[in-house]
Design an enzyme around this catalytic site. Structure first.
Site, PDB file in Angstrom:
ATOM      1  CG  HIS A   1      -2.257  -0.593   0.928  1.00 37.44           C
ATOM      2  ND1 HIS A   1      -3.190  -0.847   1.891  1.00 37.44           N
ATOM      3  CD2 HIS A   1      -2.831  -0.964  -0.239  1.00 37.44           C
ATOM      4  CE1 HIS A   1      -4.265  -1.358   1.323  1.00 37.44           C
ATOM      5  NE2 HIS A   1      -4.075  -1.447   0.040  1.00 37.44           N
TER       6      HIS A   1
ATOM      7  NE  ARG B   1      -5.958   0.189  -2.503  1.00 35.68           N
ATOM      8  CZ  ARG B   1      -5.559   0.276  -3.785  1.00 35.68           C
ATOM      9  NH1 ARG B   1      -5.505   1.452  -4.365  1.00 35.68           N
ATOM     10  NH2 ARG B   1      -5.231  -0.809  -4.459  1.00 35.68           N
TER      11      ARG B   1
ATOM     12  NE  ARG C   1     -10.587  -1.417  -0.002  1.00 35.38           N
ATOM     13  CZ  ARG C   1      -9.334  -1.703  -0.358  1.00 35.38           C
ATOM     14  NH1 ARG C   1      -9.088  -2.583  -1.308  1.00 35.38           N
ATOM     15  NH2 ARG C   1      -8.326  -1.097   0.228  1.00 35.38           N
TER      16      ARG C   1
ATOM     17  CD  GLU D   1      -9.553  -7.830  -1.149  1.00 30.13           C
ATOM     18  OE1 GLU D   1      -8.591  -7.258  -1.673  1.00 30.13           O
ATOM     19  OE2 GLU D   1     -10.239  -7.327  -0.239  1.00 30.13           O
TER      20      GLU D   1
ATOM     21  CG  ASN E   1      -3.195  -5.163  -5.952  1.00 28.21           C
ATOM     22  OD1 ASN E   1      -2.891  -5.388  -7.104  1.00 28.21           O
ATOM     23  ND2 ASN E   1      -3.552  -3.978  -5.515  1.00 28.21           N
ATOM     24  CG  ASP E   2      -5.170  -8.375  -0.851  1.00 31.07           C
ATOM     25  OD1 ASP E   2      -4.079  -8.550  -0.280  1.00 31.07           O
ATOM     26  OD2 ASP E   2      -5.871  -7.371  -0.694  1.00 31.07           O
TER      27      ASP E   2
ATOM     28  NE  ARG F   1      -0.891  -5.944  -1.578  1.00 31.98           N
ATOM     29  CZ  ARG F   1      -2.068  -5.342  -1.653  1.00 31.98           C
ATOM     30  NH1 ARG F   1      -3.176  -6.002  -1.351  1.00 31.98           N
ATOM     31  NH2 ARG F   1      -2.189  -4.111  -2.047  1.00 31.98           N
TER      32      ARG F   1
ATOM     33  CB  CYS G   1     -10.248  -2.356  -8.674  1.00 32.31           C
ATOM     34  SG  CYS G   1     -10.552  -3.379  -7.255  1.00 32.31           S
TER      35      CYS G   1
HETATM   36  C1  PEP Z   1      -6.465  -5.659  -4.375  1.00 33.72           C
HETATM   37  O1  PEP Z   1      -6.269  -6.413  -3.424  1.00 33.72           O
HETATM   38  O2  PEP Z   1      -6.240  -5.970  -5.551  1.00 33.72           O
HETATM   39  C2  PEP Z   1      -6.982  -4.290  -4.142  1.00 33.72           C
HETATM   40  C3  PEP Z   1      -7.393  -3.545  -5.133  1.00 33.72           C
HETATM   41  O3  PEP Z   1      -7.002  -3.816  -2.886  1.00 33.72           O
HETATM   42  P1  PEP Z   1      -5.717  -3.387  -2.024  1.00 33.72           P
HETATM   43  O4  PEP Z   1      -4.573  -3.182  -2.958  1.00 33.72           O
HETATM   44  O5  PEP Z   1      -6.113  -2.146  -1.313  1.00 33.72           O
HETATM   45  O6  PEP Z   1      -5.527  -4.531  -1.092  1.00 33.72           O
HETATM   46 MG    MG Z   2      -7.000  -5.988  -1.478  1.00 29.43          MG
END
Ligand code: PEP
Ligand code: MG
Length: 571
Positions: free
Chosen positions: A194, A300, A336, A430, A453-454, A464, A501
């Site tokens: 993040h 976010r 979110r 996710e 991402n998750d 990550r 996303c």
């Molecule tokens: C994700 O997990 O892909 C996402 C968009 O949320 P974040 O990056 O805030 O975990």
């Molecule tokens: Mg996420």
């Protein structure tokens, strides 16, 4: 003069920055290491003494309480902490450091405690070695108490600064965003963290995963080269001149809305793709509108929620969210709900990615959750609002969340407060569990967002934010392609819309794979927006569908990636 030195890391945010290093001491306390002017020294010593005094009072109170509750035997534990505070080797040395080196109290505490920690580590006696914990505890208490008495000037960066630390929290970057912060360099972390996402939002060049940065001190001159993935320490005059003369496009500055941005997101073979924006703090909505973004696909909210370092009240949340919706000028905004936990790993060494995170946190802290939901509903009269739940892993959690949403609406009805009763409710896919069961969730929600991402970190078992495994993080892995194909296939008959996303949508080759797999709605950060728009306009969905069919049969991520790159960059 120090020799020029090059430290290698990974690029977390592109661009070049030149500035003086400013170290963060501890991610938890977000304290910076500063050089003082001579006239600030006396005040700084007073600030430190006040923190010692406050710590002593707290400990004495704790001791008295322990004595009352559990008898005198256990209160001796506090004695050890009180003794540290009386120890001249500790307290006086910190004061000496502040006075002789002209450094702020946090930095002096760090130096003195580091020396003592090393001395403890060398001890043979196990009992004495264990006492290290007492010192650690006291250091944290002192820092905490210092924080409430921070000199305002410490939050002011008076020269172009590059934040350097083992870990830097996204909130620290956020806090310093309007200051002369030009770059970021961290010993740990990865481009998927993040903090990296925040750095890109703020257009701050950043290098991460560079352990050798441990040797950089506050005040050192640095160049962050977010093209080559290096930090240059104490650059020579020639190097400095070369960087200063460079094109400044990559530097922190105004985003340029390119011609491609305002044009429609239609592929070469006339397929309409929806392209929305991801934002991380409320002010970004203005840039999104200026970019001509159709909607905010992911806001976010956690960074703004904890912006003041404490929980906001309902009225200020309603005001903030209403402002966002008004600034969006009719474009729908997907809020979110707070995804807490993810960035706090180093505080206690636990990995929160597998713990109480996202919706799990909200279900355990329903007062916080309900407050945010009430605020969102109340603000919804100002513009089209969507609510998105993060980190959903079971239908039970989803049921519980829906129940709370219902309660919140009931409370607002009782209060006779106006709101939009038809706010669409969505779920982030996710977690592997959500990916496997999204069809079962479909009847309970209005839309989905795919958080790659998750999803990738959980599918491939790759943290990550951990630079030691980040090279294994790969959206082209057959497991990921199959998973995405499965999600698309499961959701298609339900007719529920899905937007991707995660960062996979922000890189042209992997975004093209998503289009080939059938996804027609993407949401990306504003920095990625122009390049993804250009990619969409240059590809043919027919060709990408064919490509997806081929790569779904391939075995090796490398082969997949080569094939994809060859197709995307040929078009
Ligand atoms: C994700 O997990 O892909 C996402 C968009 O949320 P974040 O990056 O805030 O975990
Ligand atoms: Mg996420």
């Amino acid at each position: 003069m120090a020799e020029e030195r090059i430290i290698h890391g990974v690029v977390a945010s592109v661009g070049t920055a030149i500035g003086k290093a400013i170290r963060t001491f501890d991610a938890l306390f977000v304290s910076l290491n500063f050089k003082l002017r001579p006239d600030q020294v006396r005040k700084e010593v007073e600030r430190f003494r006040a923190s010692v005094e406050k710590s002593r009072e707290q400990l004495k109170r704790m001791q008295a309480e322990l004595k009352r509750k559990s008898g005198p035997e256990s209160s001796f534990l506090i004695d050890a902490h009180l003794l540290v505070l009386q120890d001249r080797l500790f307290v006086d040395r910190i004061i000496e450091k502040i006075e002789s080196d002209y450094i702020n109290a946090e930095w002096a505490i760090q130096q003195v405690s580091d020396d003592l920690f090393q001395a403890y580590d060398r001890l043979n006696d196990e009992y004495l070695r264990e006492r290290r914990g007492d010192l650690d505890d006291i250091v944290r208490r002192l820092l905490h108490n210092l924080q409430s008495k921070a000199l305002p000037s410490f939050k002011k960066l008076s020269y172009d600064s590059i934040l350097v630390g083992k870990v830097v929290l996204p909130s620290t970057l956020f806090e310093l965003r309007s200051q002369r912060l030009v770059g970021l360099a961290t010993e740990t972390g990865s481009p998927l963290s993040h903090t990296a996402i925040m750095a890109r939002s703020l257009e701050i060049p950043a290098i991460m995963g560079a352990p050798e940065l441990a040797e950089v001190a506050s005040g050192d001159l640095l160049i962050v080269d977010g093209e080559r993935g290096v930090v240059i320490c104490s650059p020579s005059d020639e190097t400095l001149a070369a960087y200063k003369g460079r094109d400044r496009d990559g530097k922190k500055g105004k985003r340029k809305a390119s011609a491609a941005v305002s044009s429609p997101s239609i592929t070469e073979d006339q397929v309409q793709i929806s392209l929305a924006a991801n934002i991380n703090f409320s002010e970004e909505v203005l840039s999104a509108v200026a970019h001509g973004c159709e909607s905010i696909g992911l806001y976010r909210t956690e960074f703004d929620f904890f912006r003041e370092g404490k929980q906001p009240d309902e009225e200020s949340l309603v005001a903030d969210y209403s402002l966002v919706l008004k600034a969006a000028k009719g474009a729908p905004v997907t809020f979110r709900t707070i995804d807490v936990g993810i960035d706090q790993r180093t505080w206690d060494g636990m990995n929160p990615n597998l713990g109480v995170r996202g919706l799990r946190f909200c279900l355990e802290n329903t007062d916080v959750f309900k407050k945010q939901l009430r605020s969102l509903y109340r603000a919804s009269v100002s513009g089209p609002t969507r609510i998105l739940l993060p980190f959903v892993s079971t239908l039970d959690d989803l049921d519980a969340a829906r129940h709370i949403l219902e309660e919140v609406r009931g409370e607002l009805d009782l209060r006779r407060q106006p709101y939009d009763p038809n706010i669409p409710i969505g779920v982030m896919i996710e977690t592997p569990a959500a990916a496997q069961t999204c069809d079962l969730m479909a009847s309970l929600v209005d839309f989905f967002c795919l958080g790659t991402n998750d999803l990738i970190q959980y599918y491939l078992v790759i943290d990550r934010s951990d630079q030691s495994v980040v090279h294994l993080y790969n959206p082209f892995h057959p497991a990921i392609l199959r998973c995405l194909h499965q999600v698309y296939t499961l959701l298609r008959p339900t007719g529920k819309p899905i937007t991707v996303c995660g960062e996979m949508a922000a890189d042209p080759p992997s975004a093209a794979v998503l289009l080939g797999l059938g996804f027609t709605s993407l949401s990306v950060s504003l920095t990625a927006y122009p390049r993804i728009k250009r990619m969409i306009q240059a590809v043919s969905i027919g060709q990408l569908r064919e490509l997806a069919g081929q790569i779904l049969k391939m075995q090796k991520p490398k082969e997949v990636e080569q094939k994809v790159r060859a197709t995307v960059y040929r078009t």
